[in-house]
Write an enzyme that holds these catalytic residues in place. Structure first.
Site, PDB file in Angstrom:
ATOM      1  N   ASP A  71       0.864  -1.179   0.000  1.00 55.02           N
ATOM      2  CA  ASP A  71       0.000   0.000   0.000  1.00 55.02           C
ATOM      3  C   ASP A  71       0.898   1.227   0.000  1.00 55.02           C
ATOM      4  O   ASP A  71       1.342   1.673   1.064  1.00 55.02           O
ATOM      5  CB  ASP A  71      -0.888   0.025   1.249  1.00 55.02           C
ATOM      6  CG  ASP A  71      -1.961  -1.041   1.248  1.00 55.02           C
ATOM      7  OD1 ASP A  71      -3.001  -0.813   0.618  1.00 55.02           O
ATOM      8  OD2 ASP A  71      -1.770  -2.079   1.902  1.00 55.02           O
ATOM      9  N   ARG A 141      -6.560  10.664   2.341  1.00 52.50           N
ATOM     10  CA  ARG A 141      -6.268   9.647   1.333  1.00 52.50           C
ATOM     11  C   ARG A 141      -7.095   9.867   0.063  1.00 52.50           C
ATOM     12  O   ARG A 141      -6.778   9.283  -0.975  1.00 52.50           O
ATOM     13  CB  ARG A 141      -6.549   8.253   1.897  1.00 52.50           C
ATOM     14  CG  ARG A 141      -5.752   7.922   3.149  1.00 52.50           C
ATOM     15  CD  ARG A 141      -6.269   6.664   3.825  1.00 52.50           C
ATOM     16  NE  ARG A 141      -6.016   5.480   3.029  1.00 52.50           N
ATOM     17  CZ  ARG A 141      -6.563   4.279   3.273  1.00 52.50           C
ATOM     18  NH1 ARG A 141      -7.440   4.147   4.266  1.00 52.50           N
ATOM     19  NH2 ARG A 141      -6.274   3.261   2.511  1.00 52.50           N
ATOM     20  N   LYS A 171      -9.302   1.669  -5.181  1.00 52.06           N
ATOM     21  CA  LYS A 171     -10.001   1.210  -3.970  1.00 52.06           C
ATOM     22  C   LYS A 171     -10.773   2.375  -3.347  1.00 52.06           C
ATOM     23  O   LYS A 171     -10.480   3.531  -3.628  1.00 52.06           O
ATOM     24  CB  LYS A 171      -8.997   0.624  -2.974  1.00 52.06           C
ATOM     25  CG  LYS A 171      -7.933   1.606  -2.465  1.00 52.06           C
ATOM     26  CD  LYS A 171      -6.887   0.906  -1.626  1.00 52.06           C
ATOM     27  CE  LYS A 171      -5.876   1.889  -1.070  1.00 52.06           C
ATOM     28  NZ  LYS A 171      -4.773   1.227  -0.363  1.00 52.06           N
ATOM     29  N   HIS A 184     -11.524  -1.442   9.812  1.00 47.49           N
ATOM     30  CA  HIS A 184     -10.539  -2.272  10.511  1.00 47.49           C
ATOM     31  C   HIS A 184     -11.120  -2.829  11.809  1.00 47.49           C
ATOM     32  O   HIS A 184     -10.715  -3.898  12.268  1.00 47.49           O
ATOM     33  CB  HIS A 184      -9.283  -1.462  10.837  1.00 47.49           C
ATOM     34  CG  HIS A 184      -8.464  -1.110   9.631  1.00 47.49           C
ATOM     35  ND1 HIS A 184      -8.701   0.021   8.888  1.00 47.49           N
ATOM     36  CD2 HIS A 184      -7.417  -1.749   9.046  1.00 47.49           C
ATOM     37  CE1 HIS A 184      -7.824   0.072   7.891  1.00 47.49           C
ATOM     38  NE2 HIS A 184      -7.055  -0.983   7.955  1.00 47.49           N
ATOM     39  N   ASP A 256     -10.134  -6.319   0.096  1.00 47.43           N
ATOM     40  CA  ASP A 256      -9.373  -5.637   1.135  1.00 47.43           C
ATOM     41  C   ASP A 256      -8.961  -6.696   2.158  1.00 47.43           C
ATOM     42  O   ASP A 256      -9.414  -7.851   2.107  1.00 47.43           O
ATOM     43  CB  ASP A 256     -10.217  -4.538   1.781  1.00 47.43           C
ATOM     44  CG  ASP A 256      -9.373  -3.442   2.423  1.00 47.43           C
ATOM     45  OD1 ASP A 256      -8.137  -3.616   2.532  1.00 47.43           O
ATOM     46  OD2 ASP A 256      -9.929  -2.407   2.822  1.00 47.43           O
TER      47      ASP A 256
END
Length: 479
Positions: A71, A141, A171, A184, A256
């Protein structure tokens, strides 16, 4: 039950695995020789650029064109820049400049550096439309909150990255920008119906597909307005029907990380792997801490599911074929060796001054500690490389009066990151500015909240080059 080596090899061809340290363990080398699609490197695998170059060369020797992924988004999410911060501005900075040619050049240079280090697949760019300001997962991001802006920079980023010989992976499909939770740790919800998805979230993905992106990575989110309760990664309605058939994407669909709670918290990684394949995913990113025996267990779960009929064997063959095609592209694509020093220029163009910088006499630089995004990890940020006397404070344990006493007769600069997401930070900075309105605030996240200070510098990211651009502006104001 007897072992079927052909079936095991097909299962291996769908796995993108992590490993323990900065060298390739035996189980990984043997797995690559037995058909593992490739590896994904994280912070624990990279101790220096020379080390990772040697490591990646060894990985490439273990099989025919294995995928060597990471990443590397630039900006806050960096692996190769983890020791000091990235030399490339992230998406928020590039979106602020809004020069697609700059975005293309930055990603071409980043890709050229990655290819020179031996990487062949970058799990980037992030093409989410960040419509929720306090989104704990995306933030800087993203290129921005406007779908068309994100789309034009998506097109430029994909083009630049793949010109360098590194496969891009857009993504997080179908879009993680409207979430208020972090996948997460939980399963976030996006309150969007089909029409809103088409008008907002899916616009950049169409641009990525038009630009020839080789891979698209799924999101662990749920969309109840579409009748879904499971994560998008496990939903054939989204992966097969929407992405494949409606949007026409024929590259590799990457999940992912399957160790994230949003997808496997209730069912375990092995079952999540089986269901992701069944939904239409081709390449399974297992996460960061899934090693040796656990990888073997996931492979067994896949082969057992085929034998039992839970997973269609033709679906597994199709997934393996798509990962093989992706590997072939990386083998045949000529590498670009041109690494251009464009990152600092891009960061300088993104930096903004709101108000008028005062003259700074022997300034006290105060940086408010801020936890990083989970995806970013613990990467250094801030102005201390240029101002070695920088003081670090915990906004919940430090009073403004403590700082004001030490700043008496001196200029005062307070450095924050995403202050809009941290109430204690806002309270602390407000207290400083109330008594010292000449305080200069430096926001190294998204400048959503404006403190009552004379001037604010916004960098739209906390990469090394973003910090340098802010340091240069402050230096110009020194008395």
């Amino acid at each position: 039950m007897s072992t079927d080596p052909t079936l095991e090899r097909l299962a291996n061809a769908t796995l993108l695995v992590p490993f323990e340290s900065d060298h390739a363990p035996r189980w990984l080398r043997e797995g690559l020789a037995n058909g593992l699609a490739g590896v994904c490197l994280f912070h624990n695998n990279i101790s220096s650029l020379s080390q990772v170059t040697e490591l990646n060369a060894q990985l490439a020797e273990a099989a025919d064109a294995p995928l060597v992924a990471l990443d590397e988004e630039g900006g806050d999410v960096t692996r190769i820049g983890q020791q000091a911060g990235s030399n490339y501005p992230g998406n928020a900075a590039l979106g602020t400049v809004d020069d697609p040619e700059l975005t293309r050049t930055v990603h071409r240079s980043l890709g050229a550096e990655l290819r020179g280090l031996g990487f062949t697949l970058n799990l980037a760019p992030t093409v989410d439309v960040n419509t929720v300001a306090d989104n704990p997962t995306i933030g800087t991001r993203a290129f921005g909150a406007d779908a068309e802006l994100v789309a034009r920079h998506t097109r430029a980023a994909v083009t630049g990255l793949q010109e360098s010989g590194v496969a891009g992976c857009a993504k997080h499909f179908p879009g993680h920008g409207a979430t208020r939770q972090d996948s997460h740790t939980t399963l976030p919800t996006v309150e969007a119906d089909r029409d809103l998805l088409l008008q907002r979230e899916l616009v950049p993905f169409r641009a990525a597909i038009d630009a020839g992106v080789r891979a698209i990575l799924t999101a662990h989110i749920t969309l109840p307005a579409l009748g879904l309760s499971s994560p998008a990664t496990l939903a054939p309605e989204l992966v097969t029907e929407l992405l494949r058939r409606e949007l026409g994407f024929d590259g590799a669909v990457v999940s992912d990380a399957l160790d994230m709670h949003g997808v496997s918290g209730d069912i375990g990684i092995a079952q999540a792997a089986v269901r992701a394949l069944g939904a239409g995913c081709d390449l399974l990113c297992l996460g960061r801490f899934v090693y040796g025996d656990q990888v073997a267990g996931i492979r067994s779960a896949i082969t057992d599911a085929v034998r039992s009929g839970e997973l269609d064997g033709e679906r597994l063959e199709e997934a393996a074929e798509r990962t093989t095609q992706l590997r072939s592209w990386t083998r045949e694509k000529p590498a670009s060796l041109e690494v251009e020093a464009v990152g600092l220029n891009g960061a300088r163009r993104a930096a903004r001054i709101d108000g008028e910088l005062p003259h700074l006499d022997d300034p006290l630089i105060v940086q408010v500690d801020t936890p990083p995004l989970v995806a970013a990890g613990d990467v250094p940020w801030g102005l201390s490389p240029w101002f070695p006397g920088t003081e670090y404070v915990d906004a919940e344990r430090t009073t403004p009066e403590e700082i004001l006493g030490r700043a008496n007769g001196r200029g005062l600069v307070v450095v924050v990151r995403d202050a809009h997401r941290h109430p204690a930070t806002r309270t602390f900075v407000t207290g400083l500015c109330r008594q010292r309105p000449d305080t200069v605030a430096v926001e190294m996240g998204l400048p959503v909240w404006r403190p009552d200070s004379r001037a604010r510098i916004s960098t739209y990211g906390a990469a090394w080059v973003n910090a340098q651009s802010a340091a240069e502006l402050l230096t110009s104001a020194l008395s």
